[in-house]
Motif scaffolding. Structure first.
Motif, short mmCIF file in Angstrom:
data_model
loop_
_atom_site.label_atom_id
_atom_site.label_comp_id
_atom_site.label_asym_id
_atom_site.label_seq_id
_atom_site.Cartn_x
_atom_site.Cartn_y
_atom_site.Cartn_z
N GLN A 1 0.83 -1.20 0.00
CA GLN A 1 0.00 0.00 0.00
C GLN A 1 0.87 1.26 0.00
N LEU A 2 0.32 2.30 -0.59
CA LEU A 2 0.83 3.66 -0.43
C LEU A 2 -0.26 4.47 0.24
N VAL A 3 0.09 5.17 1.31
CA VAL A 3 -0.88 5.96 2.05
C VAL A 3 -0.32 7.37 2.23
N ARG A 4 -0.99 8.32 1.61
CA ARG A 4 -0.65 9.72 1.88
C ARG A 4 -1.63 10.19 2.94
N ALA A 5 -1.10 10.62 4.07
CA ALA A 5 -1.96 10.98 5.20
C ALA A 5 -1.48 12.27 5.83
N LEU B 1 0.17 -6.43 14.44
CA LEU B 1 -0.19 -5.06 14.06
C LEU B 1 0.82 -4.03 14.51
N ALA B 2 1.33 -4.16 15.72
CA ALA B 2 2.09 -3.07 16.34
C ALA B 2 3.59 -3.03 16.03
N PRO B 3 4.28 -4.15 15.81
CA PRO B 3 5.73 -4.07 15.67
C PRO B 3 6.25 -3.11 14.58
N PRO B 4 5.64 -3.04 13.38
CA PRO B 4 6.21 -2.10 12.41
C PRO B 4 6.24 -0.66 12.91
N ALA B 5 5.15 -0.21 13.54
CA ALA B 5 5.12 1.16 14.04
C ALA B 5 6.05 1.31 15.24
N ALA B 6 6.02 0.35 16.17
CA ALA B 6 6.86 0.46 17.36
C ALA B 6 8.33 0.52 16.97
N LEU C 1 -5.02 -3.91 8.85
CA LEU C 1 -4.84 -3.25 10.13
C LEU C 1 -3.38 -2.96 10.47
N PRO C 2 -2.40 -3.81 10.08
CA PRO C 2 -1.01 -3.43 10.32
C PRO C 2 -0.63 -2.12 9.64
N VAL C 3 -1.15 -1.90 8.43
CA VAL C 3 -0.84 -0.64 7.73
C VAL C 3 -1.54 0.52 8.43
N ALA C 4 -2.81 0.32 8.81
CA ALA C 4 -3.53 1.37 9.52
C ALA C 4 -2.80 1.75 10.81
N THR C 5 -2.33 0.75 11.54
CA THR C 5 -1.61 1.02 12.80
C THR C 5 -0.30 1.75 12.53
N PHE C 6 0.42 1.33 11.52
CA PHE C 6 1.68 2.00 11.16
C PHE C 6 1.43 3.48 10.88
N VAL C 7 0.36 3.77 10.15
CA VAL C 7 0.09 5.15 9.78
C VAL C 7 -0.33 5.97 10.99
N HIS C 8 -1.30 5.48 11.79
CA HIS C 8 -1.76 6.34 12.88
C HIS C 8 -0.71 6.52 13.97
N GLU C 9 0.15 5.50 14.17
CA GLU C 9 1.19 5.66 15.19
C GLU C 9 2.33 6.55 14.71
N ALA D 1 -10.91 1.96 7.43
CA ALA D 1 -11.86 1.77 8.53
C ALA D 1 -11.17 1.82 9.88
N MET D 2 -9.94 1.29 9.97
CA MET D 2 -9.26 1.21 11.25
C MET D 2 -8.15 2.25 11.40
N LEU D 3 -8.00 3.12 10.43
CA LEU D 3 -6.93 4.11 10.53
C LEU D 3 -7.10 5.06 11.72
N PRO D 4 -8.33 5.38 12.19
CA PRO D 4 -8.43 6.18 13.41
C PRO D 4 -7.89 5.49 14.66
N GLY D 5 -7.75 4.17 14.63
CA GLY D 5 -7.16 3.44 15.74
C GLY D 5 -7.97 3.57 17.02
N PRO D 6 -7.30 3.48 18.18
CA PRO D 6 -8.00 3.56 19.47
C PRO D 6 -8.20 4.99 19.96
N TYR D 7 -8.20 5.93 19.03
CA TYR D 7 -8.20 7.34 19.39
C TYR D 7 -9.55 8.00 19.10
N ASP D 8 -9.85 9.03 19.86
CA ASP D 8 -11.10 9.77 19.74
C ASP D 8 -10.96 10.76 18.59
#
Length: 773
Positions: free
Chosen positions: A291-295, A732-737, A368-376, A335-342
C-alpha cells in the motif's frame, strides 16, 4: 425448566498444555503430503515466466507422449472455469480469474497448464516439455504505473482501478484550519508473503458419491461450495482438512490449483494430488499489504487530534482473490486508521489497483497493520512537532474506558477495555520514565538507542452483518460447532474452523468440558470434515474462539441438558437433584443412585446426544494492546538490535493463558519480520526478485528478542463466553513500534517498510543532506 449448575468446572482460564503438540513433536501428525492413496497421480503446473504476455498457444504433445504421464490439461480443457468473487459493494468491479490462464498471462507464476504423472518428479520433467507461445507485453509492476493513463490495462474491459471509494465524516477542513500543528507524509508498506511452514496443497479422491477433496485450507465449507458450483453434476463434494502447517490467512482463499486437481480427479477417476514447492508459494499463492498511504493529521496545542485525511492505494495484484475480491485491505485500512483514538473529523479516499503480480489476499491482520503503522507514525510526528511527550499525546487521544462502547467515525463499535491502562502498563514494564537518562548515557558511550511504542485496537470475530456491509456475499460470517457424546463416555467435537496452529484442539476441548461439566481429557477435537462438521465460515479474522467457541457453548449446554434429562428418567429423580461428576450422574445425597455417561449414551437412540449449533456474534469483538520496544542502531551498517520488547494486551476472557501467550509471541515475531526484514521485491519489468528464502528474509530465533507479555482481561460484554480474538493482534504493532524506536534513536523518519539496513542508511543520508533554502 431450570438446570442444575453443578460444581465449578474451572476449565476456562486453565494453563493446559496443548494436546496437539505431542503428535507434532513425535512425528505422528499427518499433513497433506503424507496422504498417498493407491494409484495417485501427481500434478506439476506449467506457469508463466512472464509478468504480462499474450498466449498464442500451448503445445502439450511432447509432455503427453511421455510413458509416465497419464494426462495433460491446457486452458482449453477447463475453458470457462473461473473464480469470480461476488461483490455487492458500490465501486467494486467484477474481475474474473480463469483457473488456467487462456489468452493472457498476468503474473509470473500464473498457472497455464497441468501435467499429471505417476510421480511429482515425472510430472515436473514432463512440464518442461510443454511449449507456450508467449507474446510479451509491457508490464504494470507498481501502483504508480497502474495509475498512469498511458499504461496498458490488465483486463481489456476494465481500467486498472478496480475499486474506489470516498468518505467524509464531520468537518475535517475546519480541523486543519484551526490546528496548532499539521503533519503530512506518505507511508509505504511493501508486499509480503505469509510464508507458512507448509505450503498449499490438495488431494482429490473420487468415490461412488462424488469427490473427497483433502486441502490445507482455512475455509473448507467455502471451498466445498466453490468446487460443487464449478463442477456441477459431480455429485457430493466433501472437503477434509488434514493437519495443517500454518496458514496466517494465505490459505483462506479458494485457489485455481484446487479446482484443477478436483476437476481432473473426476475426469480420470483417479486420486490427483498437488503440493506446492516454495518457489510456487512465493510467486503464485497470495501476497498482502502493498500500500501507499498519503496521510495528514491536525492537532491542537495539547496534541489532541482535530482531523485526519488519508489517500490509500492498494496493489491487489492481477485479480481479486476468491472469495474476498479486491476489498480486503482497501476497506480495512481506512476503517481502522483512526485506531483507538477519539477522532470525529475524517476524510479518506481508497482505491484498489491491479498489477502484474500474484493476487493480494488475506494475511494476519488484513489492512490493520498498515492502519496502525500510519496512525502511530502520525502521532509520533505530531509529538515531535509540538514538542510534547510521546506518551502524553497518546493519553490525550486514547478513548477513555468510560466512553466504551464507542462508535467510531467509520461506524465501528468498540466494545470494552482500558486503552490507557494497556499503554501505561507496557510503558512501566519497559522503563519509559528512565529512558531519557539511559539514552543520554548511551550516547556518551557512542551507542545510539531508541524507544518506540505503538497502540492499536482491532476487529475480531467479524459477523455476517460485517460481510454483508462489505458486500462480500460469498462469506457467511458465522461459524458452527458440533458436540457428540460417544458410547465410551467421551465426547467428540467438530467445528467449521480448521486447526492451523492456533491451538483449537486444546481450547475447544476446554470450552466444551467447561459447559458439559466433564473432564478436559474426555473431550477430543477432530479436524474439519464437511461431511461431519456443520457449515460455517472458517479460520480467519481471529474468529475461532468467538464464533466457533460460541457455537460450542450452546451445543455443549444442550448435550448436558439431554444427558441430565436421560439420567432423571433412568434414576426416577428430578433434574434439579442431579450432579454430574467423574463421568457419572448421581442423585445428590444418594451417591449409589447413579448412572454413567457411557451407559446413558449406549442405551440412547441415534443422535440423541449429538448436537450442532451455529453462532453469528451479535457484535464484533475489539481486543487491543500496546507494544513497547527499545533498540540499538548502528548508523554505519544500519543494523538494528532489539534490546527489550514488551506487550500489554487484552483479548477478553482467556481460555488458556499458554495458548494466548503463544499466539501473541508468534504474531509479534511475524510483525518484527515485516518491520525490518521481509519484502517481496519486483524489478521494473515485473519479474520477482524474491523467489526463495535466500532473498525473502524471515526472522529466526536468533534475530528475535524475548517478548514479555502482560495481560489485562476485559470480557467481551455482548458475546458468549466473553472471548475476544488473539491470533492476529501481535502482528499489528511491531512495524510502528520499531519505526518509532529507530526514528527516536537516529533522529530520522522511518515512514517506509521494511526498515532494512539499506533503508536506515538512506534515511540517515537524507537527514544529513543539505535542505533546500
Amino acid at each position: 425448566m431450570p438446570r442444575p449448575s453443578g460444581p465449578p468446572h474451572g476449565q476456562i482460564g486453565r494453563r493446559v498444555r496443548r494436546v496437539e503438540d505431542r503428535p507434532l513433536l513425535r512425528g505422528e501428525a499427518r499433513f497433506l503430503d503424507d496422504l498417498e492413496p493407491p494409484d495417485t497421480l501427481h500434478v506439476a503446473f506449467v506457469r508463466s515466466v512472464h509478468p504480462h504476455a499474450e498466449i498464442g498457444g500451448v503445445d502439450l504433445s511432447a509432455a503427453g507422449a511421455r510413458p509416465d504421464v497419464a494426462a495433460v490439461c491446457g486452458p482449453d480443457r477447463l475453458h470457462g472455469f473461473e473464480l469470480t468473487p461476488q461483490l455487492a459493494r458500490p465501486g467494486a468491479a467484477r474481475v474474473a480469474r480463469p483457473v488456467l490462464a487462456g489468452s493472457r498471462a498476468r503474473f509470473v507464476g500464473e498457472a497455464i497448464a497441468a501435467v499429471l504423472a505417476t510421480s511429482r518428479y515425472a510430472a515436473e520433467d514432463a512440464a518442461e516439455d510443454v511449449e507456450v507461445a508467449y507474446r510479451p507485453m509491457s508490464a504494470v509492476p507498481s501502483i504508480e504505473v497502474a495509475l498512469d493513463p498511458a499504461s496498458p490495462q490488465l483486463h481489456p474491459e476494465q481500467p486498472n482501478v478496480v475499486f474506489h471509494e470516498e468518505r467524509v465524516v464531520g468537518d475535517p477542513d475546519a480541523g486543519f484550519r484551526d490546528a496548532a500543528a499539521v503533519v503530512e507524509r506518505t507511508f509505504a508498506s511493501p508486499r509480503y508473503n505469509a510464508a507458512p511452514m507448509e505450503g498449499r496443497g490438495a488431494l482429490a479422491v473420487p468415490n461412488d458419491d462424488g469427490l473427497v477433496l483433502w486441502s490445507s485450507t482455512q475455509i473448507p465449507h467455502i471451498l466445498e461450495e466453490s468446487v460443487s458450483s464449478l463442477l456441477g453434476g459431480a455429485g457430493r463434494v466433501t472437503v477434509r482438512c488434514p493437519d495443517i502447517g500454518g496458514g496466517f490467512g494465505q490459505k483462506a482463499h479458494v485457489f485455481p490449483e484446487e479446482i484443477v486437481v478436483a476437476a481432473m480427479a473426476l475426469e480420470l477417476g483417479r486420486p490427483v494430488k498437488w503440493v506446492e514447492d516454495r518457489v510456487e508459494n512465493m510467486l503464485a499463492s497470495a501476497h498482502a499489504r502493498e500500500q501507499l498511504v498519503r496521510a495528514r493529521a491536525a492537532a491542537d496545542e495539547r496534541g489532541r487530534l482535530l482531523a485526519v485525511e488519508a489517500e490509500i492505494s492498494c496493489d491487489v495484484g492481477a485479480y481479486g482473490i476468491f472469495p474476498w475480491g479486491q476489498l480486503l485491505e482497501a476497506l480495512g485500512t481506512p476503517a481502522m486508521l483512526p485506531g483507538p483514538y477519539d477522532l470525529r473529523d475524517y476524510r479518506y479516499s481508497t482505491q484498489a489497483v491491479v498489477t502484474n503480480k500474484a493476487p493480494q489476499g488475506a494475511y494476519r491482520g488484513v489492512g490493520l497493520p498498515v492502519a496502525t503503522f500510519v496512525h502511530e507514525r502520525l502521532l509520533e510526528l505530531l509529538a515531535v512537532q509540538l514538542d510534547i511527550d510521546r506518551a502524553q499525546v497518546r493519553r490525550v487521544n486514547l478513548i477513555p474506558s468510560e466512553r466504551l462502547p464507542y462508535e467510531t467515525v467509520t461506524g465501528l463499535r468498540y466494545d470494552s477495555g482500558d486503552y490507557r491502562g494497556a499503554l501505561d502498563m507496557a510503558l512501566d514494564a519497559a522503563g519509559y520514565e528512565g529512558f531519557g537518562r539511559r539514552q543520554r548515557e548511551a550516547r556518551l558511550r557512542g551507542r545510539l538507542i531508541g524507544l518506540g511504542f505503538s497502540s492499536y485496537v482491532e476487529w475480531t470475530g467479524t459477523n455476517s452483518a460485517t460481510y454483508k456491509a462489505r458486500g462480500m456475499t460469498n462469506v457467511r460470517g458465522y461459524d458452527a460447532g458440533r458436540v457428540s457424546a460417544e458410547p465410551d463416555g467421551t465426547f467428540t467435537v467438530w467445528t467449521s474452523c480448521p486447526a492451523i496452529g492456533q491451538g483449537v484442539a486444546t481450547t475447544f476441548a476446554q470450552v466444551v468440558a467447561e459447559h458439559l461439566g466433564v473432564a478436559f481429557e474426555s473431550v477430543r477435537t477432530r479436524n474439519v470434515d464437511t461431511g461431519h462438521s456443520p457449515p460455517g465460515s472458517g479460520s480467519f479474522a481471529s474468529r475461532s474462539a468467538i464464533s466457533a467457541g460460541g457455537a460450542l457453548i450452546a451445543a455443549a449446554a444442550k448435550v448436558r441438558d439431554r444427558l441430565l434429562e436421560a439420567a432423571a428418567e433412568a434414576l426416577e429423580a428430578s433434574v434439579d437433584d442431579l450432579t454430574l461428576e467423574a463421568g457419572r450422574i448421581a442423585v445428590r445425597g444418594s451417591p449409589r443412585a447413579s448412572v454413567s455417561l457411557a451407559e446413558l449414551v449406549s442405551s440412547a437412540g441415534p443422535g440423541r446426544f449429538d448436537v450442532s449449533d451455529a453462532y453469528d456474534p451479535p457484535h464484533t469483538a475489539y481486543p487491543y494492546a500496546t507494544h513497547v520496544c527499545e533498540v540499538a542502531v548502528d548508523p554505519e551498517t544500519g543494523d538494528v538490535e532489539i534490546l527489550t520488547y514488551v506487550v500489554a494486551e487484552d483479548c477478553g476472557r482467556e481460555i488458556n493463558p499458554i495458548v494466548v501467550a503463544g499466539q501473541v509471541r508468534g504474531a509479534t515475531a511475524q510483525g518484527i519480520g515485516g518491520a525490518v526484514y521481509e519484502a517481496m521485491r519486483f524489478a521494473d519489468d515485473g519479474q520477482a526478485a524474491t523467489a526463495s528464502f535466500m532473498d525473502y528474509l524471515v526472522p529466526t530465533a536468533c534475530e528475535l528478542p524475548e517478548v514479555e507479555v502482560l495481560h489485562l482481561e476485559t470480557p467481551a460484554p455482548d458475546l458468549r463466553g466473553g472471548f475476544k480474538g488473539v491470533g492476529e493482534g501481535g502482528v499489528l504493532a511491531p512495524p510502528a513500534a520499531l519505526a518509532n524506536a529507530i526514528s527516536n534513536a537516529l533522529d530520522v523518519e522511518i515512514n517506509r517498510l521494511p526498515a532494512s539496513p539499506e533503508a536506515i542508511r538512506a534515511a540517515i543520508a537524507a537527514a544529513r543532506a543539505p535542505q533546500p533554502a
